[in-house]
Motif scaffolding. Sequence first.
Motif, PDB file in Angstrom:
ATOM      1  N   GLU A  25      39.331   9.202  -8.606  1.00 38.40           N
ATOM      2  CA  GLU A  25      39.633   7.844  -9.193  1.00 38.40           C
ATOM      3  C   GLU A  25      39.670   6.688  -8.024  1.00 38.40           C
ATOM      4  N   ARG A  26      39.944   6.994  -6.981  1.00 31.10           N
ATOM      5  CA  ARG A  26      40.209   6.162  -5.886  1.00 31.10           C
ATOM      6  C   ARG A  26      38.719   5.910  -5.600  1.00 31.10           C
ATOM      7  N   LEU A  27      37.879   6.812  -5.259  1.00 30.78           N
ATOM      8  CA  LEU A  27      36.436   6.807  -4.780  1.00 30.78           C
ATOM      9  C   LEU A  27      35.668   6.175  -5.897  1.00 30.78           C
ATOM     10  N   ARG A  28      35.998   6.353  -7.108  1.00 28.84           N
ATOM     11  CA  ARG A  28      35.162   5.772  -8.262  1.00 28.84           C
ATOM     12  C   ARG A  28      35.111   4.172  -7.972  1.00 28.84           C
ATOM     13  N   GLU A  30      36.172   2.398  -5.363  1.00 31.48           N
ATOM     14  CA  GLU A  30      35.534   2.055  -3.991  1.00 31.48           C
ATOM     15  C   GLU A  30      33.880   1.889  -4.280  1.00 31.48           C
ATOM     16  N   VAL A  31      33.327   2.882  -4.971  1.00 32.54           N
ATOM     17  CA  VAL A  31      31.871   2.964  -5.150  1.00 32.54           C
ATOM     18  C   VAL A  31      31.420   1.724  -5.950  1.00 32.54           C
ATOM     19  N   ALA A  32      32.494   1.287  -7.082  1.00 34.17           N
ATOM     20  CA  ALA A  32      32.032   0.506  -8.149  1.00 34.17           C
ATOM     21  C   ALA A  32      31.909  -0.866  -7.335  1.00 34.17           C
ATOM     22  N   GLU A  33      33.053  -0.996  -6.383  1.00 31.37           N
ATOM     23  CA  GLU A  33      33.117  -2.525  -5.773  1.00 31.37           C
ATOM     24  C   GLU A  33      32.027  -2.499  -4.524  1.00 31.37           C
TER      25      GLU A  33
END
Length: 74
Positions: A25-28, A30-33
């Motif tokens: 969830e954290r990676l998602r 960061e990728v979205a940002e």
Amino acid sequence: MAERTAEEIRRSIESNRAELALSLERLRGEVAEVTDWRKQLVRHQRTIVIGAAVAGFVIGGGFAALGGLRRRRR
């Protein structure tokens, strides 16, 4: 080496699964940002404008220099 019971192994697997879900969830997020190009444009607007101005100056100067060389050869 101490042997783990089946219940300890299950708890460990569940704990790892929960940690993995949080990390994903954290990676998602960061990728979205990072891939939000509109947000990146706003965040780096000054740098982009400076880069565009420099590129325009260099390209314009290059064309002017080429035109000057062509005029001298005639």
